[in-house]
Scaffold this motif. Structure first.
Motif, PDB file in Angstrom:
ATOM      1  N   PRO A 128       0.834  -1.207   0.000  1.00  0.00           N
ATOM      2  CA  PRO A 128       0.000   0.000   0.000  1.00  0.00           C
ATOM      3  C   PRO A 128       0.864   1.250   0.000  1.00  0.00           C
ATOM      4  N   PRO A 129       0.308   2.389  -0.426  1.00  0.00           N
ATOM      5  CA  PRO A 129       1.060   3.636  -0.354  1.00  0.00           C
ATOM      6  C   PRO A 129       1.386   4.000   1.090  1.00  0.00           C
ATOM      7  N   ILE A 130       2.381   4.842   1.259  1.00  0.00           N
ATOM      8  CA  ILE A 130       2.807   5.272   2.594  1.00  0.00           C
ATOM      9  C   ILE A 130       2.084   6.558   2.955  1.00  0.00           C
ATOM     10  N   TYR A 131       1.511   6.583   4.140  1.00  0.00           N
ATOM     11  CA  TYR A 131       0.780   7.745   4.628  1.00  0.00           C
ATOM     12  C   TYR A 131       1.648   8.509   5.620  1.00  0.00           C
ATOM     13  N   VAL A 132       1.719   9.825   5.474  1.00  0.00           N
ATOM     14  CA  VAL A 132       2.539  10.673   6.340  1.00  0.00           C
ATOM     15  C   VAL A 132       1.652  11.726   6.997  1.00  0.00           C
ATOM     16  N   ASP A 133       1.819  11.910   8.294  1.00  0.00           N
ATOM     17  CA  ASP A 133       1.038  12.885   9.057  1.00  0.00           C
ATOM     18  C   ASP A 133       2.005  13.764   9.850  1.00  0.00           C
ATOM     19  N   LEU A 134       2.297  14.951   9.330  1.00  0.00           N
ATOM     20  CA  LEU A 134       3.225  15.849  10.008  1.00  0.00           C
ATOM     21  C   LEU A 134       2.653  16.384  11.311  1.00  0.00           C
ATOM     22  N   GLN A 135       1.354  16.570  11.349  1.00  0.00           N
ATOM     23  CA  GLN A 135       0.716  17.156  12.522  1.00  0.00           C
ATOM     24  C   GLN A 135       0.939  16.296  13.766  1.00  0.00           C
ATOM     25  N   ASN A 136       0.996  14.983  13.571  1.00  0.00           N
ATOM     26  CA  ASN A 136       1.203  14.064  14.690  1.00  0.00           C
ATOM     27  C   ASN A 136       2.543  13.337  14.613  1.00  0.00           C
ATOM     28  N   TRP A 137       3.396  13.786  13.706  1.00  0.00           N
ATOM     29  CA  TRP A 137       4.725  13.202  13.493  1.00  0.00           C
ATOM     30  C   TRP A 137       4.629  11.680  13.377  1.00  0.00           C
ATOM     31  N   PHE A 138       3.904  11.259  12.346  1.00  0.00           N
ATOM     32  CA  PHE A 138       3.666   9.837  12.122  1.00  0.00           C
ATOM     33  C   PHE A 138       3.918   9.496  10.662  1.00  0.00           C
ATOM     34  N   CYS A 139       4.433   8.296  10.434  1.00  0.00           N
ATOM     35  CA  CYS A 139       4.590   7.773   9.082  1.00  0.00           C
ATOM     36  C   CYS A 139       4.319   6.274   9.134  1.00  0.00           C
ATOM     37  N   SER A 140       3.701   5.754   8.096  1.00  0.00           N
ATOM     38  CA  SER A 140       3.347   4.336   8.083  1.00  0.00           C
ATOM     39  C   SER A 140       4.459   3.454   7.517  1.00  0.00           C
TER      40      SER A 140
END
Length: 251
Positions: free
Chosen positions: A132-144
């Motif tokens: 699956p594609p990689i999801y990035v969330d800067l607001q919560n400093w998260f990456c899959s």
């Protein structure tokens, strides 16, 4: 204390592209040595791969009925997704380079003027078949990605009596110590405190790459998205499609 607290990463990233629209080799070299595991050069390589997508919700032109707007692909590898609600088709590419540049610059302004991380979704296409594609969330400093997961697991395994929040973040409550650095910042809109994720403990190239684009200045994002056309930015004008985008990522 926060790792390298004396360094303002936002200002440093902003200087990567000078006023003439060229990359500053001195700043690039400094950033290369600043981050471990060649994270910076890997982040730049990610940007240059054209696999980093920024989906932008246009709140001023958002409709509830997806039938009157152009659908967008929420699966960057194919026009449809097994997790999507209903058919999803990719947007029609504008072959006019002038129109494309103007559209991208409009989206650049939306991203930097909105002051809300909830108005865009960050997705990295993977080259590995079936992944699956990689999801990035800067607001919560998260990456899959696997690198982030491994580092996070390694850090949390060290925790005994300390909470995850205390171990992985730093909170600033003294107004005199407040900073305009947005790199790895959590709760960005709080007026009483500032919280930063300790990025020296958990960080990956995806987080640095998107921070370089979205935690700096319009000039940097314009350089990579408009001038180099290395970062596809896709406008979403349908709330239905926006919800599908979220469903595809979390499903």
């Amino acid at each position: 204390m926060r790792f390298n607290q004396s360094i303002n990463y936002t200002k440093l990233f902003s200087q990567l592209i000078d006023k003439d629209g060229q990359m500053d080799d001195t700043i690039a070299s400094f950033l290369y040595y600043l981050f471990p595991r060649e994270l910076f050069i890997r982040a730049v390589s990610l940007i240059e791969s054209c696999d980093m997508f920024i989906y932008v919700l246009d709140p001023d032109n958002c409709h509830l009925d997806s039938r009157i707007t152009t659908s967008v692909s929420t699966d960057v590898d194919s026009p449809t997704s097994s997790n999507s609600v209903g058919p999803i088709t990719p947007p029609v590419a504008d072959k006019n380079p002038t129109n494309k540049s103007q559209e991208t610059d409009t989206l650049v302004s939306i991203v930097y003027d909105s002051e809300s991380d909830t108005l865009h979704r960050l997705i990295v296409k993977t080259d590995h078949g079936g992944n699956p594609p990689i999801y990035v969330d800067l607001q919560n400093w998260f990456c899959s990605c696997d690198e982030y997961s491994d580092l996070f697991a390694s850090e949390t395994d060290k925790i005994a009596d300390e909470s995850y929040i205390d171990h992985l973040s730093n909170e600033v409550t003294d107004l005199h110590e407040f900073s305009d650095d947005r790199f790895a910042q959590l709760d960005a809109h709080s007026l009483s405190k500032q919280r930063y994720f300790l990025h020296d403990k958990v960080c990956c190239a995806h987080l640095i790459a998107y921070s370089l684009l979205l935690r700096t200045s319009k000039r940097v994002l314009h350089y990579f998205a408009t001038e180099k056309q290395q970062v596809p930015m896709i406008r979403v004008t349908s709330m239905d499609e926006w919800l599908k985008l979220h469903i595809n990522i979390v499903a």
